[in-house]
Design an enzyme around this catalytic site. Sequence first.
Site, PDB file in Angstrom:
ATOM      1  N   SER A  54       0.860  -1.181   0.000  1.00 13.78           N
ATOM      2  CA  SER A  54       0.000   0.000   0.000  1.00 13.78           C
ATOM      3  C   SER A  54       0.893   1.227   0.000  1.00 13.78           C
ATOM      4  O   SER A  54       1.708   1.404   0.912  1.00 13.78           O
ATOM      5  CB  SER A  54      -0.884   0.006   1.243  1.00 13.78           C
ATOM      6  N   HIS A  97      -1.557  -1.316  -4.008  1.00  9.98           N
ATOM      7  CA  HIS A  97      -2.798  -0.867  -3.366  1.00  9.98           C
ATOM      8  C   HIS A  97      -2.775   0.656  -3.181  1.00  9.98           C
ATOM      9  O   HIS A  97      -1.817   1.204  -2.628  1.00  9.98           O
ATOM     10  CB  HIS A  97      -2.899  -1.572  -2.015  1.00  9.98           C
ATOM     11  N   ASP A 119      -4.854   3.893  -1.617  1.00  9.18           N
ATOM     12  CA  ASP A 119      -5.919   4.264  -0.683  1.00  9.18           C
ATOM     13  C   ASP A 119      -6.445   5.658  -0.985  1.00  9.18           C
ATOM     14  O   ASP A 119      -5.699   6.631  -0.939  1.00  9.18           O
ATOM     15  CB  ASP A 119      -5.363   4.231   0.745  1.00  9.18           C
ATOM     16  N   MET A 166      -8.991   8.550   0.163  1.00  9.85           N
ATOM     17  CA  MET A 166      -9.760   9.006   1.341  1.00  9.85           C
ATOM     18  C   MET A 166     -10.268  10.422   1.096  1.00  9.85           C
ATOM     19  O   MET A 166      -9.548  11.252   0.539  1.00  9.85           O
ATOM     20  CB  MET A 166      -8.864   8.997   2.577  1.00  9.85           C
ATOM     21  N   HIS A 176      -8.674   1.404  -3.514  1.00 11.75           N
ATOM     22  CA  HIS A 176      -9.572   1.200  -2.362  1.00 11.75           C
ATOM     23  C   HIS A 176     -10.219   2.549  -2.040  1.00 11.75           C
ATOM     24  O   HIS A 176      -9.561   3.463  -1.554  1.00 11.75           O
ATOM     25  CB  HIS A 176      -8.713   0.669  -1.198  1.00 11.75           C
ATOM     26  N   MET A 189     -12.216   4.910   0.058  1.00  9.12           N
ATOM     27  CA  MET A 189     -12.772   5.188   1.391  1.00  9.12           C
ATOM     28  C   MET A 189     -13.433   6.559   1.303  1.00  9.12           C
ATOM     29  O   MET A 189     -12.962   7.544   1.878  1.00  9.12           O
ATOM     30  CB  MET A 189     -11.657   5.163   2.443  1.00  9.12           C
ATOM     31  N   MET A 247     -11.408  -5.137   6.119  1.00  6.50           N
ATOM     32  CA  MET A 247     -10.553  -4.190   6.855  1.00  6.50           C
ATOM     33  C   MET A 247     -10.178  -4.817   8.193  1.00  6.50           C
ATOM     34  O   MET A 247     -11.053  -5.237   8.959  1.00  6.50           O
ATOM     35  CB  MET A 247     -11.290  -2.875   7.114  1.00  6.50           C
ATOM     36  N   GLY A 294      -8.555   4.646   7.628  1.00  4.19           N
ATOM     37  CA  GLY A 294      -8.217   6.059   7.769  1.00  4.19           C
ATOM     38  C   GLY A 294      -6.717   6.317   7.876  1.00  4.19           C
ATOM     39  O   GLY A 294      -6.218   7.306   7.372  1.00  4.19           O
ATOM     40  N   PHE A 295      -6.027   5.391   8.519  1.00  2.00           N
ATOM     41  CA  PHE A 295      -4.606   5.637   8.765  1.00  2.00           C
ATOM     42  C   PHE A 295      -3.793   4.352   8.657  1.00  2.00           C
ATOM     43  O   PHE A 295      -4.286   3.279   9.023  1.00  2.00           O
ATOM     44  CB  PHE A 295      -4.404   6.228  10.169  1.00  2.00           C
ATOM     45  N   GLY A 296      -2.565   4.495   8.189  1.00  2.00           N
ATOM     46  CA  GLY A 296      -1.634   3.369   8.204  1.00  2.00           C
ATOM     47  C   GLY A 296      -1.060   3.215   9.606  1.00  2.00           C
ATOM     48  O   GLY A 296      -1.285   4.058  10.487  1.00  2.00           O
ATOM     49  N   GLY A 297      -0.358   2.128   9.818  1.00  2.00           N
ATOM     50  CA  GLY A 297       0.386   1.960  11.065  1.00  2.00           C
ATOM     51  C   GLY A 297      -0.434   1.564  12.281  1.00  2.00           C
ATOM     52  O   GLY A 297       0.045   1.690  13.407  1.00  2.00           O
ATOM     53  N   ASP A 307      -6.607  -5.862   4.868  1.00  2.00           N
ATOM     54  CA  ASP A 307      -5.946  -4.555   4.829  1.00  2.00           C
ATOM     55  C   ASP A 307      -5.884  -3.943   6.222  1.00  2.00           C
ATOM     56  O   ASP A 307      -6.911  -3.628   6.807  1.00  2.00           O
ATOM     57  CB  ASP A 307      -6.772  -3.662   3.871  1.00  2.00           C
ATOM     58  N   GLY A 308      -4.663  -3.795   6.706  1.00  8.91           N
ATOM     59  CA  GLY A 308      -4.458  -3.062   7.950  1.00  8.91           C
ATOM     60  C   GLY A 308      -3.729  -3.857   9.014  1.00  8.91           C
ATOM     61  O   GLY A 308      -4.186  -4.921   9.438  1.00  8.91           O
ATOM     62  N   SER A 347       2.854   0.195   6.173  1.00  7.23           N
ATOM     63  CA  SER A 347       3.991   0.616   6.999  1.00  7.23           C
ATOM     64  C   SER A 347       5.009  -0.511   7.213  1.00  7.23           C
ATOM     65  O   SER A 347       6.213  -0.245   7.287  1.00  7.23           O
ATOM     66  CB  SER A 347       3.494   1.152   8.344  1.00  7.23           C
TER      67      SER A 347
END
Length: 224
Positions: free
Chosen positions: A7, A32, A34, A36, A65, A67, A136, A141-144, A174-175, A197
């Site tokens: 990603s 991938h 993202d 948003m 993807h 969002m 998900m 909303g956020f990586g990491g 994902d995530g 990440s």
Amino acid sequence: MIEIVPSILSADFARLAEDIARVERAGATILHLDIMDGHFVPNLTIGPPVVASVRRTTRLHLDVHLMIENPERYVEAFVEAGANSVSVHFEACRHLDGTLGLIRKAGAMAGVVLNPATPVSVLEDVLEVADYVLLMSVNPGFGGQKLIPYVLDKARKLDRMRREKKLALPIEIDGGVNRQNLADVVRSGCEWIVTGSAIFHTPDPEATVREMREIAAGATGVRV
Ligand code: DX5
Ligand code: ZN
């Protein structure tokens, strides 16, 4: 076929082409992206112009993807920009069947995404008009973030559901996937393993993707 799907959310956006080339050299075949909108999720990223620029730098499968709210308004623009697959959130679609149809008609694979709290049972009937399902494993909303463990139970349920229906559609996750939990993720039945990440925040993303491909292969007994 297990795919490690980088990603670019955690890549260096000013050096995107170099970061993409690194994971491509390591054998990744899907990338991938993202998207948003600051409404569906509390963060903003990129739109069709950046997808089109990425398209010009690589021949990899671009997995977009969305969002965003009202995704049906934008799916064609993303396919035109070069997306090979586009996924929309179940939670954002008032007419999911229609939106999946729009994506297919535009010429891309149509994916449906479930937030962690949405049960896989909502897919019971729509599964046959989707080309893949994205689960998900964090709140989007956020990586990491950290992987939510119960999502692996959802993957196992979905795996049973697709087998009962004799459907071969891939399960994407994902995530929060990293080298430590990857084997469990693969064993739960997921095939497209998105990782941000845990790849781009390591000193050598190319080596990390190679290592993750090895781990995934070991977990399935199948060469990836
Ligand atoms: C989260 C995004 C993910 C994200 C994953 O909303 O959909 O694709 O990039 O990042 P990691 O692997 O860092 O959790
Ligand atoms: Zn994503």
